[in-house]
Design a protein around this motif. Structure first.
Motif, PDB file in Angstrom:
ATOM      1  N   LYS A   5       0.832  -1.208   0.000  1.00  0.00           N
ATOM      2  CA  LYS A   5       0.000   0.000   0.000  1.00  0.00           C
ATOM      3  C   LYS A   5       0.862   1.252   0.000  1.00  0.00           C
ATOM      4  CE  LYS A   5      -4.662  -0.432   1.681  1.00  0.00           C
ATOM      5  NZ  LYS A   5      -5.563  -0.241   2.802  1.00  0.00           N
ATOM      6  N   ARG A   7       3.814   1.500  -0.997  1.00  0.00           N
ATOM      7  CA  ARG A   7       4.477   1.612  -2.285  1.00  0.00           C
ATOM      8  C   ARG A   7       3.544   2.266  -3.304  1.00  0.00           C
ATOM      9  NH1 ARG A   7       5.309  -0.834  -6.889  1.00  0.00           N
ATOM     10  NH2 ARG A   7       3.588  -2.273  -6.549  1.00  0.00           N
ATOM     11  N   MET A   8       2.272   1.869  -3.239  1.00  0.00           N
ATOM     12  CA  MET A   8       1.325   2.437  -4.175  1.00  0.00           C
ATOM     13  C   MET A   8       1.118   3.931  -3.937  1.00  0.00           C
ATOM     14  SD  MET A   8      -1.369  -0.673  -4.346  1.00  0.00           S
ATOM     15  CE  MET A   8      -2.763   0.111  -5.077  1.00  0.00           C
ATOM     16  N   LYS A   9       1.104   4.299  -2.666  1.00  0.00           N
ATOM     17  CA  LYS A   9       0.902   5.714  -2.345  1.00  0.00           C
ATOM     18  C   LYS A   9       2.063   6.539  -2.880  1.00  0.00           C
ATOM     19  CE  LYS A   9      -0.790   6.791   1.763  1.00  0.00           C
ATOM     20  NZ  LYS A   9      -0.719   6.988   3.208  1.00  0.00           N
ATOM     21  N   GLN A  11       3.953   5.688  -5.200  1.00  0.00           N
ATOM     22  CA  GLN A  11       3.850   5.609  -6.641  1.00  0.00           C
ATOM     23  C   GLN A  11       3.042   6.779  -7.187  1.00  0.00           C
ATOM     24  OE1 GLN A  11       5.175   3.101  -8.715  1.00  0.00           O
ATOM     25  NE2 GLN A  11       4.617   4.712 -10.151  1.00  0.00           N
ATOM     26  N   HIS A  12       1.938   7.047  -6.476  1.00  0.00           N
ATOM     27  CA  HIS A  12       1.064   8.108  -6.942  1.00  0.00           C
ATOM     28  C   HIS A  12       1.773   9.459  -6.919  1.00  0.00           C
ATOM     29  CE1 HIS A  12      -2.612  10.225  -7.689  1.00  0.00           C
ATOM     30  NE2 HIS A  12      -2.317  11.037  -6.708  1.00  0.00           N
ATOM     31  N   ASP A  15       4.180   9.675  -9.688  1.00  0.00           N
ATOM     32  CA  ASP A  15       3.533   9.981 -10.964  1.00  0.00           C
ATOM     33  C   ASP A  15       3.406  11.481 -11.171  1.00  0.00           C
ATOM     34  OD1 ASP A  15       3.227   7.305 -11.210  1.00  0.00           O
ATOM     35  OD2 ASP A  15       1.058   7.267 -10.929  1.00  0.00           O
ATOM     36  N   LYS A  18       6.773  13.191 -11.591  1.00  0.00           N
ATOM     37  CA  LYS A  18       7.309  12.906 -12.925  1.00  0.00           C
ATOM     38  C   LYS A  18       6.815  13.947 -13.919  1.00  0.00           C
ATOM     39  CE  LYS A  18       7.054   7.975 -12.979  1.00  0.00           C
ATOM     40  NZ  LYS A  18       6.298   6.914 -13.630  1.00  0.00           N
TER      41      LYS A  18
END
Lengths: 565, 357
Positions: A5, A7-9, A11-12, A15, A18
């Motif tokens: 989880k 990691r996903m956060k 990740q966001h 994004d 980036k």
């Protein structure tokens, strides 16, 4: 699972970052803003804190102990709170009266009421105080001439209450008129159709709906009163407030630590009130929940309601207007209240000896205006449209600047920038920066409001067609929010020309400001010169506003009522 | 004449945070697609299925959490929208309110290095193509919805992009205009031969416009196929239900021989075409479209009329078959036997009309 989880956060967030990193102009702008806001808003405040807590190089509470022991300080704190509550209530009541007359009543003088409620906002802050002395002072036109009172004393609590109420009721008015216009008439009609009389409807529907707004108006004026420097300075007499006390302590008594300690108290009070307003009251608003009114309201035409409200508003209007009329009149008589010989001497004095502050103030304001305008729009754009690390810092800091009283900021500036590498005290630059920081929050706020009305797809379309972020901002965003941009320009110019509280710490023999000159004339009892100065100042401000609106009309921007500052 | 490009999507995923960052939501979940140059492809699905997110990732407005996008064979992951060879037609049109029609359409071209004469010619051609001649100096708020739609289309087309993207472009128009505009869009797309990726939740739009339809649901691709494939041989119950009206009959596979399956359905045994992966003894569903069903005194399966409603063009029946209730539309009822509630009947259908999932 939790690791995934997290990691996903991340990740966001990655994004979004980036996306930003691909745009070097954007990255540079963001970094520049973060550094600038930190240096010119946060650092001065930190500096005030530091000065108040450091004694001979060590951490110490000495300054606080000293001011707490000081009966005078306790008195001042009490004064400030009493003033805040009194003026807050009076301003809210009068503001509500005007707002109600505007939105609910078939009034004959709506335009006039509007002018009167806008005047104090675009006038130098101490003009009303000056007029009050000329009307109600020892040699006052009304007190001495009309009523024959010889020992009238306008200085002190009652004088401050009078001029501050006149100065700040427009704040309450503008807030309440916005809310009143948003109340759906169908709600009141529903109550009426169920048998409620007008008065019962008002008591059980309109007023409860508006209650959070009224609380908000009270708090906003409270904040303004607490931060106000020039009115108590001119008409306060021995009645000191926290804002004036900071100046007296730091500049008058050369007690920087004491001044800083009082500044910390004032700042805490302001931020507390501000936070209360922002996070508590704003969330309670019912009116913003129900949204837009479904149709126009049928205004009240019954004579027994219209006349009393009309007359009350009219009396207040005449009262306020007489104050403004008196300013130029005060400039053409030799000594108001004593010698009514017509003379141009005061104006001659202004144009001979006063030319320098006139020039300096106007020039420095002109420098500050476009910078503030563009900076405000850029910050608004970033806050509304972009997601990046540091966004909340930028948003918070530019909001914080709104909560910082001018005197606190001024004190912060002289204590923060009197050493290298940021040796700025005594320069014109620091005055310009103070102008910018004082006006920026309002610019940002109106930019944010304007941007939220605009479909983000319009900017995306431009980017999709090949425009980079700079090009999108210049060719699409800025034209779409130009009304907010221009009103930001007007606001900054007016605010800078009439600024007192922050810049009074920063003036030097090299850079004299008009407002400071007026204050010193008032101090010396030379009301004629002060009036002449004020008249010229008001004229410059109005001419500037007229020029900018003219330019605005030329460019096809309608001046809607909402944007009249 | 159009230098249209294909689009390849590989293992694309987009994660959003919801509830203030407390939980995550996969808007797009590991999808892969290949769109050929010059093809008209529609992303179709209910709201929240990830179709718009996918489109916005192709355009570059959203950054994929994982996966890659190729346009014309080139990886575009690191390009901002202004650097990508795509042009988008927005749902809200997103016309620049401060620019007139001509300036709206020429906005993108002005950013390219082309001569004034070339620019003028291109803009004039496109204005002619979309039928907006004479409107050049008007502003967006002086146009009707349909005209604004044309400006949005023209503004994207004039860029001669490798890929044209449509984000529910017709959803703000009234029903009649919508039908007309979708025919226009298809005509223009064929004429210029451009690759188009079109997002919609309207199945009739998707059916009438597309070479291929991509059905999405909850972030994943349910089926990719031509409109006919999607309608007649839906891959999943979701697809069958989402496209048109579908009846489902529960069944069990008794045997599979080549491409024929023997299925037990509410007491009857049917032999139906099947090319799927189910095995003997598996349960299945038989998809039947309402227009494929006929009624009579004898037939394949027994049924009972639950309701019978005259709709003008057809008689609308709900029929109980075993445990299932199915809908049937019997056209031109004036010259046919009309059954009423409670009647026992048989239903009939052509075997190729029945599809096993």
């Amino acid at each position: 699972m939790t690791i995934n989880k997290r990691r996903m956060k991340n990740q966001h967030k990655i994004d979004d970052m980036k996306k930003i990193w691909k745009d070097p102009v954007l990255v540079t702008t963001i970094l520049f803003l973060i550094v600038t806001l930190a240096i010119f808003i946060l650092y001065p405040l930190y500096s005030v804190l530091k000065v108040s807590f450091i004694n001979e190089g060590n951490f110490s509470l000495k300054a606080y102990v000293q001011i707490l022991k000081d009966i005078d300080f306790r008195q001042t704190l009490g004064n400030t709170l009493l003033l805040g509550v009194t003026v807050g209530i009076l301003s809210t009541v009068i503001g509500f009266l005007f707002a109600y007359a505007d939105a609910y009543i078939k009034s004959h003088f709506k335009k006039l009421f509007k002018v009167v409620s806008i005047l104090p906002i675009i006038s130098p802050p101490f003009v009303l105080a000056l007029s009050a002395i000329m009307l109600f002072g020892q040699f006052g036109l009304i007190t001495r001439q009309l009523l024959g009172i010889n020992n009238a004393n306008i200085y002190g609590f009652k004088g401050i209450v009078m001029v501050q109420t006149m100065t700040f009721f427009p704040v309450a008015y503008l807030l309440l008129i916005g809310l009143l216009k948003k109340i759906d008439p169908a709600l009141e009609e529903a109550a009426r159709s169920m048998g409620a009389s007008r008065w019962v409807t008002f008591k059980t529907v309109t007023l409860p709906l508006l209650l959070p707004g009224i609380a908000n108006a009270f708090l906003l004026t409270f904040i303004e009163v607490v931060a106000d420097f020039s009115n108590p300075m001119v008409i306060g007499g021995n009645f000191s407030t926290l804002a004036t006390k900071i100046y007296m302590q730091a500049i008058g008594n050369y007690d920087m630590a004491g001044g800083a300690a009082i500044a910390v108290v004032l700042l805490s009070l302001s931020i507390l009130l501000f936070a209360l307003e922002k996070f508590w009251i704003e969330k309670k608003s019912y009116v913003t929940v129900t949204g837009k009114a479904s149709r126009e309201r049928d205004v009240i035409t019954e004579k027994h309601i219209v006349w009393p409200i009309d007359i009350a508003c009219l009396l207040i209007t005449i009262f306020v207007l007489s104050f403004y009329v008196l300013v130029p009149i005060g400039g053409i008589f030799k000594v108001m209240g004593v010698d009514y010989t017509l003379t141009l001497a005061h104006f001659k004095y202004v144009f001979n000896l006063g030319l320098e502050p006139l020039k300096d103030t106007t020039l420095l304001s002109i420098y500050a205006t476009p910078i503030t305008g563009i900076l405000g729009m850029i910050i608004a754009f970033l806050i509304v449209r972009k997601r990046f690390v540091g966004r909340s810092f930028i948003e918070f800091t530019s909001l914080l600047a709104m909560a910082v009283p001018g005197t606190v900021l001024g004190l912060g500036y002289i204590s923060a920038y009197n050493t290298k590498p940021l040796l700025l005290t005594g320069t014109g630059l620091i005055i310009v920066i103070a102008f910018i920081v004082r006006s920026l929050p309002v610019g940002v706020r109106s930019g944010v409001a304007a941007l939220q009305q605009i479909d983000p797809a319009i900017e995306e379309a431009a980017q999709d067609l090949g425009a980079n972020s700079t090009k999108v901002f210049v060719s699409v965003t800025l034209p779409l929010i130009k009304t907010a941009f221009f009103s930001g320009l007007v606001y900054t110019f007016v605010r800078s020309m009439t600024a007192v509280s922050a810049v009074i710490f920063l003036i030097t023999p090299k850079y004299k400001l008009l407002t400071a000159s007026i204050l010193s004339q008032v101090d010396n009892g030379r009301f004629g010169v002060a009036s002449a100065f004020s008249t010229v100042l008001i004229l410059i401000v109005y001419v500037a506003i007229a020029i900018m609106y003219f330019g605005l009309n030329k460019m096809g921007v309608s001046k809607s009522d909402d944007n009249i500052l | 004449m159009q230098r249209s490009k294909g689009v390849n999507i590989k293992n694309l995923t987009k994660i959003y945070q919801t509830h203030g960052g407390k939980s995550e939501f996969k808007a797009v979940d590991n999808i892969s697609l290949d769109i050929k140059a010059g093809e008209f492809v529609t992303l179709l699905g209910p709201s929240g299925c990830g179709k718009t997110t996918t489109l916005r990732m192709i355009a570059g407005f959203e950054i994929p959490s994982e996966g890659d996008i190729y346009i014309g064979g080139d990886k575009v992951d690191n390009l901002t929208p202004d650097k990508r060879d795509t042009a988008m037609v927005f749902q809200s049109y997103a016309l620049f309110p401060h620019l007139n029609i001509y300036d709206n359409i020429s906005y993108g071209l002005k950013l390219k290095k082309i001569t004034k004469a070339q620019l003028d010619e291109k803009v004039k051609n496109i204005i002619e193509l979309v039928g907006l001649k004479g409107m050049e100096v008007r502003y967006p708020n002086q146009l009707s919805g349909g005209q604004q739609q044309r400006v949005a289309l023209a503004r994207a087309l004039v860029m001669e992009p490798g890929v044209l993207l449509f984000d529910e472009p017709l959803s703000n128009l009234d029903a009649k205009l919508r039908v007309y505009m979708r025919a226009e869009i298809r005509k223009i797309q064929k004429k210029v031969g451009i690759t188009a990726v079109y997002v919609t939740h309207d199945q009739s739009e998707a059916m009438s416009l597309s070479d291929r339809i991509i059905i999405m649901n909850k972030g994943i691709v349910e089926q990719v196929g031509t409109p006919k494939e999607i309608y007649y041989t839906p891959a999943t119950e979701f697809v069958a239900d989402f496209i048109g009206t579908a009846n489902f009959l529960d069944g069990e596979i008794l045997g599979i021989k080549g491409e024929i399956a023997t299925v037990l359905v509410s007491g009857g045994v049917l032999e139906l075409p099947y090319r799927g992966t189910k095995k003997v003894k598996d349960t299945c569903k038989i998809v039947l479209r309402p227009e494929a069903i006929e009624m009579g005194e004898k037939g394949l399966l027994k049924g009972e009329i639950v309701s019978s409603t005259f709709m003008g063009a057809y008689q609308d029946y709900v029929i109980r078959v075993g445990d299932n209730e199915i809908k049937c539309e019997d056209f031109n009822p004036q010259v046919k036997t009309v059954y009423s509630e409670g009647d026992k009947i048989f239903i009939n259908f052509k075997k190729e009309n029945a599809h096993i999932i």
